[in-house]
Write a protein that holds these residues in place. Structure first.
Motif, PDB file in Angstrom:
ATOM      1  N   TYR A 109     -68.789  48.537  47.195  1.00 18.61           N
ATOM      2  CA  TYR A 109     -67.997  49.517  47.910  1.00 18.61           C
ATOM      3  C   TYR A 109     -66.593  49.703  47.352  1.00 18.61           C
ATOM      4  O   TYR A 109     -65.850  50.547  47.832  1.00 18.61           O
ATOM      5  CB  TYR A 109     -67.889  49.130  49.387  1.00 18.61           C
ATOM      6  N   GLU A 110     -66.216  48.949  46.351  1.00 26.23           N
ATOM      7  CA  GLU A 110     -64.868  49.080  45.816  1.00 26.23           C
ATOM      8  C   GLU A 110     -64.866  48.773  44.334  1.00 26.23           C
ATOM      9  O   GLU A 110     -65.655  47.989  43.835  1.00 26.23           O
ATOM     10  CB  GLU A 110     -63.905  48.137  46.540  1.00 26.23           C
ATOM     11  N   GLU A 111     -63.979  49.429  43.636  1.00 25.98           N
ATOM     12  CA  GLU A 111     -63.819  49.185  42.219  1.00 25.98           C
ATOM     13  C   GLU A 111     -62.866  48.007  42.030  1.00 25.98           C
ATOM     14  O   GLU A 111     -61.748  48.025  42.532  1.00 25.98           O
ATOM     15  CB  GLU A 111     -63.261  50.428  41.531  1.00 25.98           C
ATOM     16  N   GLU A 112     -63.305  47.009  41.298  1.00 28.25           N
ATOM     17  CA  GLU A 112     -62.466  45.843  41.061  1.00 28.25           C
ATOM     18  C   GLU A 112     -61.649  46.053  39.788  1.00 28.25           C
ATOM     19  O   GLU A 112     -62.167  46.516  38.778  1.00 28.25           O
ATOM     20  CB  GLU A 112     -63.341  44.596  40.924  1.00 28.25           C
ATOM     21  N   PRO A 113     -60.342  45.712  39.811  1.00 31.53           N
ATOM     22  CA  PRO A 113     -59.539  45.829  38.593  1.00 31.53           C
ATOM     23  C   PRO A 113     -60.125  44.975  37.472  1.00 31.53           C
ATOM     24  O   PRO A 113     -60.751  43.940  37.718  1.00 31.53           O
ATOM     25  CB  PRO A 113     -58.168  45.296  39.028  1.00 31.53           C
ATOM     26  N   THR A 114     -59.933  45.405  36.247  1.00 28.33           N
ATOM     27  CA  THR A 114     -60.423  44.649  35.108  1.00 28.33           C
ATOM     28  C   THR A 114     -59.578  43.399  34.894  1.00 28.33           C
ATOM     29  O   THR A 114     -58.473  43.265  35.433  1.00 28.33           O
ATOM     30  CB  THR A 114     -60.390  45.493  33.830  1.00 28.33           C
ATOM     31  N   PHE A 115     -60.096  42.496  34.069  1.00 34.71           N
ATOM     32  CA  PHE A 115     -59.361  41.277  33.741  1.00 34.71           C
ATOM     33  C   PHE A 115     -58.009  41.624  33.123  1.00 34.71           C
ATOM     34  O   PHE A 115     -56.993  41.013  33.458  1.00 34.71           O
ATOM     35  CB  PHE A 115     -60.198  40.433  32.764  1.00 34.71           C
ATOM     36  N   GLU A 116     -57.983  42.617  32.237  1.00 36.46           N
ATOM     37  CA  GLU A 116     -56.740  43.006  31.569  1.00 36.46           C
ATOM     38  C   GLU A 116     -55.732  43.570  32.562  1.00 36.46           C
ATOM     39  O   GLU A 116     -54.528  43.294  32.470  1.00 36.46           O
ATOM     40  CB  GLU A 116     -57.019  44.034  30.469  1.00 36.46           C
ATOM     41  N   GLU A 117     -56.208  44.361  33.524  1.00 37.82           N
ATOM     42  CA  GLU A 117     -55.310  44.930  34.537  1.00 37.82           C
ATOM     43  C   GLU A 117     -54.715  43.836  35.419  1.00 37.82           C
ATOM     44  O   GLU A 117     -53.520  43.866  35.749  1.00 37.82           O
ATOM     45  CB  GLU A 117     -56.070  45.942  35.385  1.00 37.82           C
ATOM     46  N   LYS A 118     -55.527  42.872  35.805  1.00 36.88           N
ATOM     47  CA  LYS A 118     -55.044  41.794  36.658  1.00 36.88           C
ATOM     48  C   LYS A 118     -54.033  40.906  35.936  1.00 36.88           C
ATOM     49  O   LYS A 118     -53.094  40.385  36.543  1.00 36.88           O
ATOM     50  CB  LYS A 118     -56.224  40.926  37.121  1.00 36.88           C
ATOM     51  N   ARG A 119     -54.214  40.731  34.638  1.00 32.95           N
ATOM     52  CA  ARG A 119     -53.386  39.804  33.869  1.00 32.95           C
ATOM     53  C   ARG A 119     -51.915  40.202  33.890  1.00 32.95           C
ATOM     54  O   ARG A 119     -51.027  39.352  33.811  1.00 32.95           O
ATOM     55  CB  ARG A 119     -53.902  39.727  32.437  1.00 32.95           C
ATOM     56  N   ASP A 120     -51.635  41.492  34.026  1.00 30.50           N
ATOM     57  CA  ASP A 120     -50.263  41.984  33.984  1.00 30.50           C
ATOM     58  C   ASP A 120     -49.634  42.121  35.370  1.00 30.50           C
ATOM     59  O   ASP A 120     -48.516  42.627  35.491  1.00 30.50           O
ATOM     60  CB  ASP A 120     -50.222  43.342  33.272  1.00 30.50           C
ATOM     61  N   GLN A 121     -50.325  41.674  36.404  1.00 28.51           N
ATOM     62  CA  GLN A 121     -49.821  41.796  37.762  1.00 28.51           C
ATOM     63  C   GLN A 121     -49.338  40.443  38.298  1.00 28.51           C
ATOM     64  O   GLN A 121     -50.001  39.426  38.113  1.00 28.51           O
ATOM     65  CB  GLN A 121     -50.919  42.342  38.697  1.00 28.51           C
ATOM     66  N   HIS A 122     -48.170  40.428  38.954  1.00 31.73           N
ATOM     67  CA  HIS A 122     -47.643  39.233  39.636  1.00 31.73           C
ATOM     68  C   HIS A 122     -47.600  38.014  38.706  1.00 31.73           C
ATOM     69  O   HIS A 122     -47.988  36.901  39.102  1.00 31.73           O
ATOM     70  CB  HIS A 122     -48.481  38.916  40.876  1.00 31.73           C
ATOM     71  N   VAL A 123     -47.129  38.228  37.506  1.00 28.44           N
ATOM     72  CA  VAL A 123     -47.197  37.195  36.473  1.00 28.44           C
ATOM     73  C   VAL A 123     -46.414  35.938  36.863  1.00 28.44           C
ATOM     74  O   VAL A 123     -46.924  34.811  36.746  1.00 28.44           O
ATOM     75  CB  VAL A 123     -46.688  37.745  35.125  1.00 28.44           C
ATOM     76  N   ASP A 124     -45.175  36.089  37.314  1.00 27.04           N
ATOM     77  CA  ASP A 124     -44.352  34.924  37.648  1.00 27.04           C
ATOM     78  C   ASP A 124     -44.970  34.100  38.770  1.00 27.04           C
ATOM     79  O   ASP A 124     -44.973  32.860  38.725  1.00 27.04           O
ATOM     80  CB  ASP A 124     -42.946  35.372  38.055  1.00 27.04           C
ATOM     81  N   GLU A 125     -45.495  34.799  39.784  1.00 23.09           N
ATOM     82  CA  GLU A 125     -46.122  34.091  40.901  1.00 23.09           C
ATOM     83  C   GLU A 125     -47.356  33.324  40.433  1.00 23.09           C
ATOM     84  O   GLU A 125     -47.584  32.174  40.844  1.00 23.09           O
ATOM     85  CB  GLU A 125     -46.514  35.086  41.995  1.00 23.09           C
ATOM     86  N   LYS A 126     -48.146  33.946  39.574  1.00 24.64           N
ATOM     87  CA  LYS A 126     -49.361  33.296  39.086  1.00 24.64           C
ATOM     88  C   LYS A 126     -49.045  32.030  38.300  1.00 24.64           C
ATOM     89  O   LYS A 126     -49.724  31.004  38.451  1.00 24.64           O
ATOM     90  CB  LYS A 126     -50.169  34.265  38.220  1.00 24.64           C
ATOM     91  N   VAL A 127     -48.024  32.092  37.476  1.00 23.37           N
ATOM     92  CA  VAL A 127     -47.651  30.910  36.688  1.00 23.37           C
ATOM     93  C   VAL A 127     -47.182  29.791  37.606  1.00 23.37           C
ATOM     94  O   VAL A 127     -47.535  28.616  37.414  1.00 23.37           O
ATOM     95  CB  VAL A 127     -46.566  31.275  35.660  1.00 23.37           C
ATOM     96  N   ALA A 128     -46.388  30.122  38.621  1.00 24.19           N
ATOM     97  CA  ALA A 128     -45.908  29.108  39.553  1.00 24.19           C
ATOM     98  C   ALA A 128     -47.062  28.476  40.329  1.00 24.19           C
ATOM     99  O   ALA A 128     -47.118  27.252  40.518  1.00 24.19           O
ATOM    100  CB  ALA A 128     -44.896  29.729  40.526  1.00 24.19           C
ATOM    101  N   ILE A 129     -47.989  29.307  40.780  1.00 25.22           N
ATOM    102  CA  ILE A 129     -49.164  28.799  41.494  1.00 25.22           C
ATOM    103  C   ILE A 129     -49.997  27.912  40.587  1.00 25.22           C
ATOM    104  O   ILE A 129     -50.455  26.828  40.975  1.00 25.22           O
ATOM    105  CB  ILE A 129     -50.004  29.978  42.027  1.00 25.22           C
ATOM    106  N   ALA A 130     -50.210  28.360  39.351  1.00 29.11           N
ATOM    107  CA  ALA A 130     -51.012  27.594  38.389  1.00 29.11           C
ATOM    108  C   ALA A 130     -50.367  26.255  38.081  1.00 29.11           C
ATOM    109  O   ALA A 130     -51.051  25.223  37.994  1.00 29.11           O
ATOM    110  CB  ALA A 130     -51.178  28.401  37.109  1.00 29.11           C
ATOM    111  N   ARG A 131     -49.045  26.250  37.900  1.00 29.95           N
ATOM    112  CA  ARG A 131     -48.339  25.004  37.601  1.00 29.95           C
ATOM    113  C   ARG A 131     -48.510  24.002  38.750  1.00 29.95           C
ATOM    114  O   ARG A 131     -48.768  22.814  38.525  1.00 29.95           O
ATOM    115  CB  ARG A 131     -46.855  25.289  37.381  1.00 29.95           C
ATOM    116  N   LYS A 132     -48.388  24.482  39.988  1.00 32.88           N
ATOM    117  CA  LYS A 132     -48.545  23.614  41.153  1.00 32.88           C
ATOM    118  C   LYS A 132     -49.975  23.105  41.266  1.00 32.88           C
ATOM    119  O   LYS A 132     -50.209  21.912  41.518  1.00 32.88           O
ATOM    120  CB  LYS A 132     -48.167  24.375  42.424  1.00 32.88           C
ATOM    121  N   ALA A 133     -50.932  23.990  41.067  1.00 26.25           N
ATOM    122  CA  ALA A 133     -52.341  23.594  41.176  1.00 26.25           C
ATOM    123  C   ALA A 133     -52.694  22.521  40.161  1.00 26.25           C
ATOM    124  O   ALA A 133     -53.455  21.587  40.456  1.00 26.25           O
ATOM    125  CB  ALA A 133     -53.237  24.817  41.003  1.00 26.25           C
TER     126      ALA A 133
END
Length: 248
Positions: free
Chosen positions: A62-86
């Motif tokens: 029912y919905e189009e999911e963003p591609t891997f490339e599209e997601k990679r450029d979104q919320h980059v700083d937050e993702k790195v911080a989350i990844a570092r903590k995880a």
């Protein structure tokens, strides 16, 4: 014929025709109607198909999911911080599952130098782990072009060969009522299986995922610890249901 083989035949025929009749599946698998009815019930429960009068049809996306490339450029700083903590939860000697996703991929640099074994369904993550000389197992399954992930029934069956200490998963939606959700039933099945096979599971989600519902349910909120970067009021509500680790 084994149950697994029947399920594969049913799903293959559905992918070709989109809708199949019960009688056709009985002939295809040389099985009884009662057996095929049970198979359809099982596959419907796993999110692969929807039973209709006299047969079954594929579940609609029912919905189009963003591609891997599209997601990679979104919320980059937050993702790195989350990844570092995880990554701080991973200790030498552990076995770890890294789900396909850009936030889980961001964990890989923080594993450099750690003595771990990684299982993944992501081709980009597998390549990054290879560059760091980290022992890696890649599960089998159908390769999904948009997310570069191995998904589906065969991926689930491949995952059953492993048991891991920790599983880290990306997600599309985090909602108080719907729980953790993602657009694709075949990808949801892999995520759900990873949670079940891990001693402890973590969902990695930035603030943009809160209050969102996607088509396919992965698990209730209490099934995994939520690692996030968020000032949202939703965090306090979620904390009453499951453990939340804020990377801020």
């Amino acid at each position: 014929m084994l149950t697994k083989q029947r399920h594969q035949l049913i799903l293959q025929r559905l992918s070709e025709q989109k809708i199949v009749k019960l009688k056709e599946l009985v002939e295809l698998t040389a099985s009884s109607e009662s057996t095929i009815r049970r198979d359809l019930t099982d596959l419907e429960a796993e999110g692969y198909l929807e039973r209709v009068h006299g047969g079954a049809t594929l579940v609609a996306r029912y919905e189009e999911e963003p591609t891997f490339e599209e997601k990679r450029d979104q919320h980059v700083d937050e993702k790195v911080a989350i990844a570092r903590k995880a990554a701080t939860f991973i200790e030498d000697g552990m076995s770890v599952y890294l789900d396909a996703g850009t936030t889980t991929q961001a964990m890989v640099p923080f594993l450099d130098g750690k003595d771990v074994i990684v299982v993944t369904n992501s081709l980009p993550i597998a390549n990054d782990l290879f560059d760091l000389d980290i022992k890696t197992f890649v599960i089998g399954g159908e390769l999904k072009r948009s997310t570069q992930a191995l998904v589906g029934y065969n991926a689930r069956e491949s995952m059953m060969n492993y048991r891991v200490d920790l599983a880290f998963l990306g997600i599309n939606g985090v909602d108080l009522e719907a729980g953790y959700t993602t657009p694709d039933p075949e990808e949801a099945l892999v995520k759900k299986t990873a949670i079940e096979l891990a001693r402890e599971a973590y969902i990695l989600a930035d603030d943009s995922k809160f209050g969102k519902r996607s088509f396919s349910r992965v698990a209730p909120l209490e099934a995994a610890t939520l690692v996030t970067w968020s000032d949202s009021s939703s965090v306090s509500s979620i904390q009453s249901i499951t453990k939340v680790v804020n990377a801020q």
